[in-house]
Design a protein around this motif. Structure first.
Motif, short mmCIF file in Angstrom:
data_model
loop_
_atom_site.label_atom_id
_atom_site.label_comp_id
_atom_site.label_asym_id
_atom_site.label_seq_id
_atom_site.Cartn_x
_atom_site.Cartn_y
_atom_site.Cartn_z
N LEU A 101 0.83 -1.21 0.00
CA LEU A 101 0.00 0.00 0.00
C LEU A 101 0.86 1.25 0.00
O LEU A 101 0.55 2.24 -0.68
N ALA A 102 1.96 1.23 0.75
CA ALA A 102 2.86 2.39 0.81
C ALA A 102 3.51 2.63 -0.55
O ALA A 102 3.77 3.78 -0.92
N ARG A 103 3.76 1.58 -1.31
CA ARG A 103 4.34 1.74 -2.66
C ARG A 103 3.29 2.19 -3.67
O ARG A 103 3.60 2.89 -4.63
N THR A 104 2.05 1.80 -3.48
CA THR A 104 0.97 2.10 -4.42
C THR A 104 0.38 3.49 -4.20
O THR A 104 0.04 4.19 -5.15
N LEU A 105 0.25 3.89 -2.97
CA LEU A 105 -0.44 5.13 -2.62
C LEU A 105 0.10 6.37 -3.34
O LEU A 105 -0.69 7.16 -3.86
N PRO A 106 1.41 6.59 -3.41
CA PRO A 106 1.88 7.80 -4.11
C PRO A 106 1.42 7.90 -5.57
O PRO A 106 1.10 8.99 -6.04
N ALA A 107 1.34 6.79 -6.26
CA ALA A 107 0.88 6.81 -7.65
C ALA A 107 -0.60 7.15 -7.73
O ALA A 107 -1.05 7.77 -8.71
N LEU A 108 -1.37 6.78 -6.74
CA LEU A 108 -2.80 7.06 -6.74
C LEU A 108 -3.12 8.53 -6.43
O LEU A 108 -4.19 9.01 -6.79
N VAL A 109 -2.22 9.21 -5.74
CA VAL A 109 -2.50 10.59 -5.31
C VAL A 109 -1.72 11.65 -6.09
O VAL A 109 -1.96 12.84 -5.92
N VAL A 110 -0.79 11.22 -6.95
CA VAL A 110 0.06 12.18 -7.65
C VAL A 110 -0.79 13.17 -8.45
O VAL A 110 -1.74 12.80 -9.12
N GLN A 119 1.24 11.06 0.31
CA GLN A 119 2.67 10.80 0.34
C GLN A 119 3.17 10.72 1.78
O GLN A 119 3.99 9.87 2.12
N ALA A 120 2.67 11.59 2.64
CA ALA A 120 3.06 11.56 4.06
C ALA A 120 2.66 10.24 4.71
O ALA A 120 3.43 9.65 5.48
N LEU A 121 1.47 9.77 4.39
CA LEU A 121 1.00 8.49 4.93
C LEU A 121 1.88 7.35 4.43
O LEU A 121 2.31 6.49 5.21
N ALA A 122 2.19 7.34 3.15
CA ALA A 122 3.06 6.31 2.58
C ALA A 122 4.44 6.35 3.23
O ALA A 122 5.02 5.31 3.56
N ASP A 123 4.98 7.55 3.42
CA ASP A 123 6.30 7.68 4.05
C ASP A 123 6.29 7.19 5.49
O ASP A 123 7.25 6.56 5.95
N ALA A 124 5.21 7.47 6.20
CA ALA A 124 5.11 7.02 7.60
C ALA A 124 5.05 5.50 7.67
O ALA A 124 5.69 4.89 8.53
N ILE A 125 4.31 4.89 6.77
CA ILE A 125 4.24 3.41 6.74
C ILE A 125 5.61 2.85 6.45
O ILE A 125 6.08 1.91 7.11
N THR A 126 6.29 3.42 5.46
CA THR A 126 7.63 2.95 5.11
C THR A 126 8.59 3.15 6.27
O THR A 126 9.41 2.29 6.55
N GLY A 127 8.48 4.28 6.97
CA GLY A 127 9.33 4.53 8.12
C GLY A 127 9.08 3.59 9.27
O GLY A 127 9.99 3.27 10.04
#
Length: 130
Positions: A101-110, A119-127
């Protein structure tokens, strides 16, 4: 003089830039040259926690509510938030699902009104998981 070295008179000057330690970037674009062979990496594991992800998920959902009429992907993004929420409630959460989901989310919101929050949510998950 502590912390300063005198240049080696037998060494020819190089175009390398030293970035602390032994890190060297051999070609830099300071005079119109192409940059190649430069690699950067960083570890972000454990820089965020589940509470950070929950907080950003709440903020992202609020952004979705405010902008849903302008988002063609709103239903998909709602599904993503529901899945993240379910994973946060699971013990233990499925890290593979969260990372996907963290990898997919940025493409969905760009390019959308919710890009920063997504992007912040994806970064937090990755972190947290990454």
């Amino acid at each position: 003089m502590i912390g300063r070295r005198r240049p080696d008179p037998d060494r020819e000057p190089s175009s390398a830039i030293h970035i602390g330690g032994d890190s060297v970037a051999p070609i830099q674009n300071v005079v119109g040259r192409d940059i190649s062979g430069v690699h950067q990496s960083a570890s972000v594991r454990n820089t965020a926690g589940p509470e950070d992800v929950r907080d950003l998920l709440t903020a992202f959902r609020a952004e979705l509510d405010r902008n849903q009429q302008d988002l063609a992907t709103a239903p998909v993004l709602r599904g993503v938030t529901e899945t993240i929420d379910a994973q946060l409630a699971a013990s233990p959460p499925d890290e593979g699902v969260l990372m996907q989901l963290a990898r997919t989310l940025p493409a969905l919101v760009v390019g959308t009104a919710v890009q920063e929050g997504g992007q912040a949510l994806a970064d937090a998950i990755t972190g947290w998981i990454g």
